[in-house]
Scaffold this active site. Structure first.
Site, short mmCIF file in Angstrom:
data_model
loop_
_atom_site.label_atom_id
_atom_site.label_comp_id
_atom_site.label_asym_id
_atom_site.label_seq_id
_atom_site.Cartn_x
_atom_site.Cartn_y
_atom_site.Cartn_z
CB CYS A 196 101.92 -19.05 -1.20
SG CYS A 196 100.51 -18.22 -0.44
CE LYS B 47 109.11 -15.62 -5.47
NZ LYS B 47 108.45 -16.66 -6.26
CB CYS C 202 104.32 -14.27 -11.63
SG CYS C 202 103.33 -15.66 -11.12
CG ASP D 13 105.43 -15.53 -4.77
OD1 ASP D 13 105.33 -14.50 -5.44
OD2 ASP D 13 105.64 -16.66 -5.27
N PRO E 291 107.20 -23.99 -5.33
CG PRO E 291 108.41 -24.16 -7.34
CD PRO E 291 107.31 -23.39 -6.68
N GLY E 292 109.64 -23.68 -3.95
CA GLY E 292 110.66 -23.53 -2.92
C GLY E 292 111.94 -22.80 -3.26
#
Length: 766
Positions: free
Chosen positions: A184, A190, A321, A268, A187-188
């Site tokens: 998942c 990680k 989170c 995530d 927006p990128g």
């Protein structure tokens, strides 16, 4: 509506941006709350306080500190990308210039706190500051620092990412040879960390490993492409699938089909996001336990699918989170229980020294949205069985619970290190999942043929967690990997593999959402297009030309892209079942009149660091003074450059060149990282083809600050350099580009760094 469609809708609608880059999605909403003309959101939610006090997630005596921290705005954090040799130079520049200028500075009567390194992040590559975005943007004293952050972020040298979001990739412990799946990913930020880990050694242009970054939301996939493209890696592929049913891929190993298992998986998952209250302040009024109850099943299905695709001995990181045990420990406990010993929680307590965390919970209760508590599944009335599931409760058997070691999970609380709230668990796979253990582990055509997943009567979520693990394209319930492999071979025998064309999957197999992507077409070995390129640049015989691809099957090939051989293998063997959004980096661009210069293709800056090790001709070694002139003047004549540079350039034919700066270790005060730039040797001048922000980056590293551009112009140029989809520059003749009178791409006089070249740094190819 089917379970899969419900899952997709939940992922798209309910997923907050979580602990990702605050500049994306949810961060904008929170800015409106802090700065806009809306009424201030009251940061109170009695149900939230009642719930978490009852669950005792905060140590005794710390509740007021916990709530106080949640009501404070989140500090800004930034990370220096670690895979470029420029990282140390940026760090040196930050510490000795920009941070020094912030000392003793006051803004609106408030003393500015100098940024501090995150104690647990390796090599001082991550920093945090209490400067809010509003102060950074609006204060004239901070304009230089703010421009630096914006420009370096665009160049991919800095990532503005929340502190806790940096933890999962670090705990994955990825190495350059690892095959990595980010389930998942949007927006990128990680994903960007994972790409950096692949390129730990910058002398290796093609690491053996790769990152496949997936997201269910088609639009967010393009955001992901933009983030990944800043890092210019040939080892990243962005795909668009529902993570809970992401297809099992196959690869060719010595002529045999084998199932692709990943060495590292980042999971995530979409979550309720109550750990992001400091940033997404609308969570205060919207929070309810119902979000967690609805997301639990999806989270468990995604984690289960990840565990199935993990190689034995591989590591999977599950993170949210959210502070809610229903989304955290309950998912992990259920996954461990159904794995029957195949998975275990790793003890990572010593892997990030300096990070403060709380151990995972071993006991918790479930609460409905109207405040009703249930301590175990047997207490739940029948009419609540659709909303509350048995997997939401801790295991009853104390021995089983103890063997799970749930205390090895990491809970990050906001008040401990002034961060967001976060949950991380690291799982290691010991053997195949019980439903995949049909034959012993064999290689070859019958490799990993697996039992179709059946509902397990002992598993209360069997209907929920088992089904989606089958391929989306599955026509009948009994298909296994062997049949899939055979079907792939049949397709390839019909010419798909031979042509090297990887088009979008047929619509019968998979619903296509969003844009229909262009195919990925590998250049055939006998293509007449390649020999002139090989001759012009004197490419090394080891150059992997099989890895070159274009995005068109008809007409002139305008752009040539490059992927690693491992990703080529994945692309060629899985086009039937995989929706690829983007892969590869641009290495050459066509210029229409290029044939008269012996080669129709010029080098692209985006892929120069990958391509440079294979180029043996048309390389000009330049001094630091030359680099400054080339980056600040549009078309400097030969006489402006050093005599050494002129002597190398004068005998070269007109056309694309490589400009290489090598640091001098005997002069430690000068720039100590190598620079490779794309240029064009004209009749009597040389110019560079480098995106605006990259130019500014190199100039800063050499001690030159370019602040003369107007804000409006800067904004336009930045947007051009990141989102341009057309290649107008490719349409110009080489003559026009090489001469000072060049029209459309001449730099405005107010911008000594030169204009960004539209099309030179296109971020995606939708």
């Amino acid at each position: 509506m089917g379970r899969r469609a419900r899952g997709r809708r939940l992922q798209q609608r309910q997923r907050p941006d979580g602990a990702e880059d605050g500049a994306q999605g949810g961060g904008k909403r929170s800015e409106a709350g802090w700065e806009g003309g809306y009424p201030e959101i009251v940061k109170e939610n009695k149900l939230f306080e009642h719930y978490y006090q009852e669950l005792k997630i905060v140590p005794e005596g710390e509740w007021d500190q916990f709530m106080g921290a949640l009501r404070e705005p989140l500090p800004a954090t930034l990370r220096i990308t670690g895979y470029k040799s420029h990282a140390k130079e940026i760090l040196h520049c930050l510490k000795n210039k920009y941070f020094k200028e912030l000392e003793d500075l006051e803004v609106d009567g408030q003393k500015v706190e100098v940024p501090q390194p995150l104690s647990w992040y390796p090599e001082e590559l991550a920093w945090h500051t209490n400067l809010s975005r509003k102060i950074l943007r609006k204060s004239p004293q901070l304009e230089k620092f703010h421009q630096f952050l914006v420009s370096e972020t665009e160049s991919g040298n800095i990532s503005r990412q929340e502190a806790v979001s940096m933890i999962p990739p670090l705990l994955l412990n990825a190495h350059p040879h690892h095959k990595i799946l980010d389930m998942c990913a949007a927006p990128g930020s990680k994903t960007a960390q994972l790409i950096e880990m692949l390129h730990a050694d910058m002398n290796v242009p093609f690491p053996e490993g790769f990152v496949i970054a997936n997201d269910v939301d088609n639009k967010r996939c393009y955001l992901l492409v933009h983030q990944a493209k800043r890092l210019s890696s040939p080892c990243i592929m962005v795909v668009n699938h529902d993570a809970s049913s992401i297809p099992r891929l196959t690869i060719d190993v010595n002529g045999r089909k084998e199932v692709l298992f990943y060495d590292r998986i980042l999971c995530d998952v979409p979550c309720s996001g109550d750990g992001t209250m400091r940033k997404n302040i609308d969570v205060w009024k919207k929070w309810t336990t119902l979000n967690s109850l609805q997301l639990h099943g999806l989270q468990l299905r995604i984690a289960t699918r990840g565990a199935e695709q993990l190689v034995e001995g591989g590591r999977m990181v599950y993170s949210t989170c959210s502070l809610n045990p229903i989304e955290d420990e309950a998912v992990i406990a259920s996954l461990l229980e159904k794995s029957e010993g195949a998975l275990e929680l790793a003890d990572v307590s010593s892997e990030l020294p300096g990070l403060k965390w709380m151990p995972g919970l071993t006991q918790w209760k479930v609460m409905t949205k109207d405040g009703q508590w249930f301590a175990e599944w047997d207490d739940v009335p029948h009419n609540r069985h659709t909303q509350i599931r048995p997997t939401m409760f801790p295991p009853k058997d104390p021995e089983k619970l103890q063997a799970m070691h749930l205390e090895r999970c990491l809970r990050i609380l906001p008040h401990h290190q002034n961060t967001g709230g976060f949950f991380v668990a690291v799982l290691v796979k010991k053997c195949s999942m019980p439903w995949n253990k049909r034959p012993p582990k064999l290689q070859g055509n019958s490799a990993q043929s697996r039992q179709p997943m059946q509902a397990n009567p002992a598993d209360p979520t069997a209907g929920g967690a088992a089904d989606p693990s089958e391929l989306e394209s599955k026509p009948v319930a009994g298909i296994g990997d062997t049949e899939i492999i055979e079907r792939t071979e049949n397709v390839e025998n019909n010419g798909n593999r031979k042509d090297g064309v990887c088009g979008p999957p047929p619509s019968k197999k998979m619903k296509l959402f969003g844009f229909k992507e262009d195919p990925f077409v590998f250049i055939p070995e006998d293509d007449p297009l390649f020999p002139p390129i090989q001759k012009f640049y004197a490419l090394d015989p080891s150059f992997p030309k099989m890895n070159l691809l274009t995005r068109t099957t008809e007409g002139k090939k305008r752009q040539l892209y490059m992927v690693s051989k491992e990703l080529r293998n994945v692309l060629l063997n899985n086009s039937e079942r995989m929706k690829v959004i983007n892969t590869g980096i641009k290495v050459w661009c066509r210029n229409n009149s290029g044939e008269e210069f012996d080669c129709a293709f010029r080098l692209a800056q985006e892929g120069i660091y990958t391509l440079y090790p294979f180029i043996n001709s048309r390389i000009i070694t330049v001094s630091m003074e030359d680099v400054k002139i080339l980056l600040t003047q549009e078309n400097p004549f030969f006489r402006k450059l050093s005599s050494e540079t002129y002597s190398q350039a004068k005998d070269l034919a007109k056309g694309s060149v490589v400009l290489k700066y090598e640091p001098d270790p005997t002069k430690p005060d000068t720039l100590q990282c190598p620079i490779v730039l794309c240029g064009w040797r004209g009749k009597a001048s040389i110019r560079t083809f480098v995106p605006k922000n990259e130019r500014l980056h190199y100039l800063r590293m050499m001690g030159l600050e370019v602040l003369t551009e107007k804000k409006k112009e800067g904004a336009v140029l930045t947007e051009e350099s990141t989102a341009s989809s057309g290649p107008p520059e490719d349409e110009m003749s080489a003559e026009q580009r090489a001469e000072p009178a060049a029209g459309p791409d001449a730099a405005p006089s107010s911008d000594p760094a030169g204009a960004a070249l539209p099309g030179e740094e296109t971020q995606g190819d939708p």
